[in-house]
Motif scaffolding. Structure first.
Motif, PDB file in Angstrom:
ATOM      1  N   ARG A  21       0.860  -1.179   0.000  1.00  0.00           N
ATOM      2  CA  ARG A  21       0.000   0.000   0.000  1.00  0.00           C
ATOM      3  C   ARG A  21       0.902   1.236   0.000  1.00  0.00           C
ATOM      4  NH1 ARG A  21      -5.219   0.975  -1.306  1.00  0.00           N
ATOM      5  NH2 ARG A  21      -6.099   2.616  -0.027  1.00  0.00           N
ATOM      6  N   VAL A  22       0.953   1.932  -1.134  1.00  0.00           N
ATOM      7  CA  VAL A  22       1.789   3.116  -1.291  1.00  0.00           C
ATOM      8  C   VAL A  22       0.940   4.220  -1.901  1.00  0.00           C
ATOM      9  CG1 VAL A  22       3.842   4.064  -2.393  1.00  0.00           C
ATOM     10  CG2 VAL A  22       3.838   1.700  -1.646  1.00  0.00           C
ATOM     11  N   TYR A  23       0.971   5.401  -1.289  1.00  0.00           N
ATOM     12  CA  TYR A  23       0.213   6.551  -1.787  1.00  0.00           C
ATOM     13  C   TYR A  23      -1.250   6.195  -2.066  1.00  0.00           C
ATOM     14  CZ  TYR A  23       4.299   9.505  -2.246  1.00  0.00           C
ATOM     15  OH  TYR A  23       5.407  10.255  -1.989  1.00  0.00           O
ATOM     16  N   LEU A  37       5.384   0.410  -9.637  1.00  0.00           N
ATOM     17  CA  LEU A  37       5.122   1.799  -9.252  1.00  0.00           C
ATOM     18  C   LEU A  37       4.184   2.504 -10.228  1.00  0.00           C
ATOM     19  CD1 LEU A  37       8.635   3.033  -8.089  1.00  0.00           C
ATOM     20  CD2 LEU A  37       6.671   2.486  -6.663  1.00  0.00           C
ATOM     21  N   THR A  38       4.102   2.004 -11.457  1.00  0.00           N
ATOM     22  CA  THR A  38       3.228   2.645 -12.439  1.00  0.00           C
ATOM     23  C   THR A  38       1.751   2.471 -12.103  1.00  0.00           C
ATOM     24  OG1 THR A  38       3.239   0.718 -13.890  1.00  0.00           O
ATOM     25  CG2 THR A  38       4.912   2.398 -14.293  1.00  0.00           C
ATOM     26  N   ALA A  39       1.433   1.634 -11.142  1.00  0.00           N
ATOM     27  CA  ALA A  39       0.039   1.493 -10.704  1.00  0.00           C
ATOM     28  C   ALA A  39      -0.427   2.752  -9.969  1.00  0.00           C
ATOM     29  CB  ALA A  39      -0.110   0.275  -9.808  1.00  0.00           C
ATOM     30  N   ILE A  40       0.516   3.542  -9.452  1.00  0.00           N
ATOM     31  CA  ILE A  40       0.171   4.778  -8.759  1.00  0.00           C
ATOM     32  C   ILE A  40      -0.156   5.837  -9.798  1.00  0.00           C
ATOM     33  CG2 ILE A  40       1.003   6.566  -7.191  1.00  0.00           C
ATOM     34  CD1 ILE A  40       2.989   4.477  -6.106  1.00  0.00           C
ATOM     35  N   LYS A  41      -1.280   6.489  -9.632  1.00  0.00           N
ATOM     36  CA  LYS A  41      -1.711   7.506 -10.585  1.00  0.00           C
ATOM     37  C   LYS A  41      -0.727   8.672 -10.575  1.00  0.00           C
ATOM     38  CE  LYS A  41      -5.875   9.774 -12.085  1.00  0.00           C
ATOM     39  NZ  LYS A  41      -7.293   9.938 -11.866  1.00  0.00           N
ATOM     40  N   GLY A  42      -0.254   9.075 -11.760  1.00  0.00           N
ATOM     41  CA  GLY A  42       0.693  10.168 -11.877  1.00  0.00           C
ATOM     42  C   GLY A  42       2.138   9.721 -12.016  1.00  0.00           C
ATOM     43  N   ILE A  43       2.375   8.403 -11.999  1.00  0.00           N
ATOM     44  CA  ILE A  43       3.730   7.881 -12.157  1.00  0.00           C
ATOM     45  C   ILE A  43       3.761   6.955 -13.367  1.00  0.00           C
ATOM     46  CG2 ILE A  43       5.518   6.426 -11.137  1.00  0.00           C
ATOM     47  CD1 ILE A  43       4.771   7.557  -8.471  1.00  0.00           C
ATOM     48  N   GLY A  44       4.580   7.325 -14.346  1.00  0.00           N
ATOM     49  CA  GLY A  44       4.725   6.524 -15.552  1.00  0.00           C
ATOM     50  C   GLY A  44       5.964   5.651 -15.480  1.00  0.00           C
ATOM     51  N   ARG A  45       6.213   4.924 -16.554  1.00  0.00           N
ATOM     52  CA  ARG A  45       7.358   4.009 -16.568  1.00  0.00           C
ATOM     53  C   ARG A  45       8.679   4.747 -16.474  1.00  0.00           C
ATOM     54  NH1 ARG A  45       4.843   1.175 -21.327  1.00  0.00           N
ATOM     55  NH2 ARG A  45       6.352   2.436 -22.434  1.00  0.00           N
ATOM     56  N   ARG A  46       8.821   5.817 -17.237  1.00  0.00           N
ATOM     57  CA  ARG A  46      10.101   6.546 -17.240  1.00  0.00           C
ATOM     58  C   ARG A  46      10.386   7.170 -15.885  1.00  0.00           C
ATOM     59  NH1 ARG A  46      12.931   7.965 -22.277  1.00  0.00           N
ATOM     60  NH2 ARG A  46      13.550   9.652 -20.942  1.00  0.00           N
ATOM     61  N   ASN A 108      -4.099  11.014  -5.041  1.00  0.00           N
ATOM     62  CA  ASN A 108      -5.285  11.842  -4.821  1.00  0.00           C
ATOM     63  C   ASN A 108      -5.008  13.314  -5.081  1.00  0.00           C
ATOM     64  OD1 ASN A 108      -6.571   9.547  -4.020  1.00  0.00           O
ATOM     65  ND2 ASN A 108      -6.304   9.927  -1.833  1.00  0.00           N
ATOM     66  N   VAL A 109      -3.785  13.746  -4.889  1.00  0.00           N
ATOM     67  CA  VAL A 109      -3.431  15.147  -5.097  1.00  0.00           C
ATOM     68  C   VAL A 109      -3.581  15.512  -6.571  1.00  0.00           C
ATOM     69  CG1 VAL A 109      -1.614  16.869  -4.793  1.00  0.00           C
ATOM     70  CG2 VAL A 109      -1.849  15.019  -3.151  1.00  0.00           C
ATOM     71  N   LEU A 110      -3.329  14.543  -7.462  1.00  0.00           N
ATOM     72  CA  LEU A 110      -3.485  14.763  -8.895  1.00  0.00           C
ATOM     73  C   LEU A 110      -4.933  15.107  -9.226  1.00  0.00           C
ATOM     74  CD1 LEU A 110      -2.042  14.633 -11.657  1.00  0.00           C
ATOM     75  CD2 LEU A 110      -2.721  12.264 -11.779  1.00  0.00           C
ATOM     76  N   LEU A 114      -6.359  18.821 -10.512  1.00  0.00           N
ATOM     77  CA  LEU A 114      -7.139  18.889 -11.739  1.00  0.00           C
ATOM     78  C   LEU A 114      -8.485  19.568 -11.489  1.00  0.00           C
ATOM     79  CD1 LEU A 114      -7.319  18.064 -14.726  1.00  0.00           C
ATOM     80  CD2 LEU A 114      -8.366  15.942 -13.978  1.00  0.00           C
ATOM     81  N   ARG A 115      -9.115  19.212 -10.365  1.00  0.00           N
ATOM     82  CA  ARG A 115     -10.392  19.808  -9.996  1.00  0.00           C
ATOM     83  C   ARG A 115     -10.238  21.316  -9.751  1.00  0.00           C
ATOM     84  NH1 ARG A 115     -11.410  17.195  -5.406  1.00  0.00           N
ATOM     85  NH2 ARG A 115     -11.178  15.194  -6.399  1.00  0.00           N
TER      86      ARG A 115
END
Length: 119
Positions: A21-23, A37-46, A108-110, A114-115
């Protein structure tokens, strides 16, 4: 005639965690660290690869094999990427609309940012 071809499988250690459980996100412990780590929203592969390199985490490890110290180091690099000399062009929140700062926004901050931008 040898039938031992099926023995090359994942060896699970005793401290292996199947779900991390991370972020506020569940991460699959069977995947390699950078791709998990790419499962976390806002983090891509690179970005995940760069974070692993800056945190000195072995990229060949599975996410479930990470120690608490390695996981903590990954989280600090993800939350403060500019302190670890990750360039501004690599971040997903450049020239923030309100304060003009550069940052990496995850989870969630992402959604919150956006909102705020839409309102």
């Amino acid at each position: 005639f040898n039938l031992n071809f099926g023995l090359m499988s994942l060896i699970i250690q005793e401290e292996f965690q199947h779900i991390l459980r991370v972020y506020n996100t569940n991460i699959d412990g069977d995947r390699k660290v950078a791709y998990a780590l790419t499962a976390i929203k806002g983090i891509g592969r690179r970005f995940a690869h760069v974070v692993c390199k800056k945190a000195n985490v072995d990229m060949n490890k599975r996410a479930g094999e990470l120690s608490e110290d390695e996981l903590e180091k990954l989280m600090t690099v993800m939350s403060n990427p500019r302190q670890y000399k990750i360039p501004d062009w690599f971040l997903n929140r450049r020239h923030d609309y309100k304060d003009g700062k550069h940052s990496q926004v995850v989870s969630n901050v992402l959604d919150q940012k956006l909102r705020e931008d839409i309102e």
